[in-house]
Design an enzyme around this catalytic site. Structure first.
Site, mmCIF file in Angstrom:
data_model
loop_
_atom_site.group_PDB
_atom_site.id
_atom_site.type_symbol
_atom_site.label_atom_id
_atom_site.label_comp_id
_atom_site.label_asym_id
_atom_site.label_seq_id
_atom_site.Cartn_x
_atom_site.Cartn_y
_atom_site.Cartn_z
ATOM 1 N N ALA A 136 -7.869 6.494 11.331
ATOM 2 C CA ALA A 136 -7.756 5.645 10.135
ATOM 3 C C ALA A 136 -6.323 5.150 10.051
ATOM 4 O O ALA A 136 -5.480 5.763 9.414
ATOM 5 C CB ALA A 136 -8.151 6.434 8.884
ATOM 6 N N CYS A 141 -3.625 12.758 1.429
ATOM 7 C CA CYS A 141 -2.631 12.767 0.361
ATOM 8 C C CYS A 141 -3.279 13.243 -0.927
ATOM 9 O O CYS A 141 -2.892 12.850 -2.028
ATOM 10 C CB CYS A 141 -1.954 11.407 0.194
ATOM 11 S SG CYS A 141 -3.085 10.023 -0.032
#
Length: 478
Positions: free
Chosen positions: A127, A249
């Site tokens: 990604a 994250c």
């Protein structure tokens, strides 16, 4: 001021380690992030970059987990993205925590993983956009081997390619798929894989105070199913003995530790959790009992982040039969005479030596340089773009491409000063003080690094910068 809702705070309180406090979490979440950058060692060493920018009022503090990453403070207010050094790819504006996953993938500090920089290794970034970690991986690979950079979002593929080209990456092949297909199409193909998974983004609140204003745990539950499918695909695509880094994250256990344990539940002893306790000084402050890094904002004064490293011990069963080969690949190997002529053109015009093992491919009148390890993968899946475009064939000779100049080293350049470099990046021709013999195509540079190509006409440099790279505004230091 960050906007928290109570559901989010309750979730954090459940997952926050006992030795950390909610008061510190909230306080650090309300602090602005420190500005951080990563030096692009494909173009310049960190020492030389620090020497260059210290003269322009930069102050550097090293980031402990990235040898080429720095927190920086400036003497003046300036837009870093519009500086000449940024536009020519000498550095990447990258949050410090996001430098952790590539470091973990290669074990840069301990040097365990430097074998991954060999000419044969194949690495997957599942990604990739916008390209911060992709270009960091390419630098750690020294532009050797093959880096497959995948991006699911069509609109972000263009941004990814722009950053790959700006940073001088030559060993990359871009793909545009839902990354869940890699386990099927590329079964046990990759030496190393980075899965920086889509997530709820809880760790980014210091960058975006409104990021969690409408946070809902039910939304995260839907993301977790995608994360589990992606990590399964990554593990299937990984070679035996290879390493997978899973990162987000996000801050919650369910998007992090639980996803990794899901993989172990599926594949048992084939899955080894590799401890990151000694990845960098004081890494143990963020380590979980499994050896994962769970970075809370108050630990290192950074964004929140999660990083897990997983090694594959034995082969696992393929889920589906091998897909049929893709057909209609538009490239063919260039003929020996064409390669010789192209190499002579680059050598005589720009003092650039094409790699001796160069895999030069041709499509219509375009000549491309492919990373050699990509060749066995042709037909296994569709690539959006492979390697770099070297040149176009003309009726007589060749016309070099901008991305080739940025990626291939040349000792001979026409050095510009600050104002000239600014004018060049704004698409203007450069007047020369003295009229001399025209020199034809030349590489123009700034700080001894290429900006692009111009045609030397004797009294001026005619600008050949691609129109889509022309900028309206360039920031210069006072």
């Amino acid at each position: 001021m960050a906007h928290f809702n109570q559901n989010f705070l309750d979730s954090i309180e459940r997952d926050l380690p006992s030795h950390l406090s909610m008061e510190d979490f909230i306080a650090y979440s309300n602090k602005p992030l420190r500005l951080s950058i990563r030096v692009n060692t494909l173009k310049i060493s960190s020492d030389n970059f620090i020497d260059l920018m210290t003269q322009k009022g930069w102050h550097f503090d090293p980031i402990p987990w990235c040898k080429d990453g720095f927190w920086v403070t400036l003497n003046q207010d300036i837009q870093l993205g519009n500086t000449i050094e940024h536009l020519q790819g000498l550095f990447y504006i990258q949050e410090a925590s996001s430098m952790l996953p590539p470091t973990a993938l290669f074990d840069v500090i301990t040097n365990e993983g430097l074998q991954n920089a060999s000419c044969d290794n194949i690495v997957l970034d599942m990604a990739s956009a916008p390209g911060s970690k992709t270009t960091q991986i390419a630098a750690l690979m020294h532009n050797q081997g093959l880096l497959v950079a995948n991006e699911y979002s069509a609109s972000r593929v263009k941004v990814l390619h722009a950053n790959v080209a700006r940073m001088g990456v030559a060993n990359c092949a871009l793909t545009h798929f839902d990354a869940r297909v890699f386990g099927e199409y590329m079964f046990e193909t990759f030496d190393s894989i980075l899965l920086d998974a889509p997530c709820s983004g809880e760790g980014t609140i210091r960058k975006d105070p409104d990021a969690l204003k409408n946070w809902d745990n039910n939304d995260a539950k839907g993301i977790v199913e995608t994360q589990k499918a992606l990590i399964e695909s990554a593990f299937l695509a990984l070679k035996v003995g290879g390493s997978l880094v899973y990162s987000t994250c996000a801050l919650s256990r369910q998007e992090n530790q639980d996803v990794c344990h899901h993989l172990r539940t599926l594949y048992g002893e084939a899955v080894e959790f590799v401890s990151l306790t000694e990845l960098f000084p004081q890494a143990e402050k963020a380590c979980t009992e499994e050896g994962f890094l769970h970075v809370w904002p108050q630990l290192y004064d950074s964004e929140g982040f999660f990083v897990a490293k997983i090694r594959k011990h034995v082969s696992v069963e393929r889920q589906l039969p091998e897909p049929r080969k893709q057909k209609n690949f538009p490239f063919t190997p260039a003929k020996t005479k064409q390669v010789e002529e192209l190499a002579q053109y680059f050598k005589e015009s720009f003092s650039i030596n094409l790699p001796e093992d160069a895999q030069v491919m041709v499509r219509d009148l375009e000549f491309w340089l492919f990373p050699t390890p990509v060749m066995p993968l042709i037909g296994k899946m569709r690539f959006q773009r492979i390697g770099i475009k070297l040149a176009d064939a003309l009726k007589k000779g060749y016309k070099v491409r901008h991305e080739a100049v940025l990626a291939l080293s040349s000792p001979t350049r026409f050095e510009l000063n600050d104002e000239q470099a600014k004018d060049f990046l704004m698409g203007r021709d450069i007047s020369l003080q003295e009229r001399v013999k025209p020199q034809g195509e030349v590489i123009v540079s700034y700080a001894n690094n290429p900006l692009g190509v111009a045609k030397h006409l004797g009294n001026k440099l005619k600008n050949n910068l691609p129109r889509d790279l022309v900028k309206d505004k360039i920031a210069l230091y006072q």
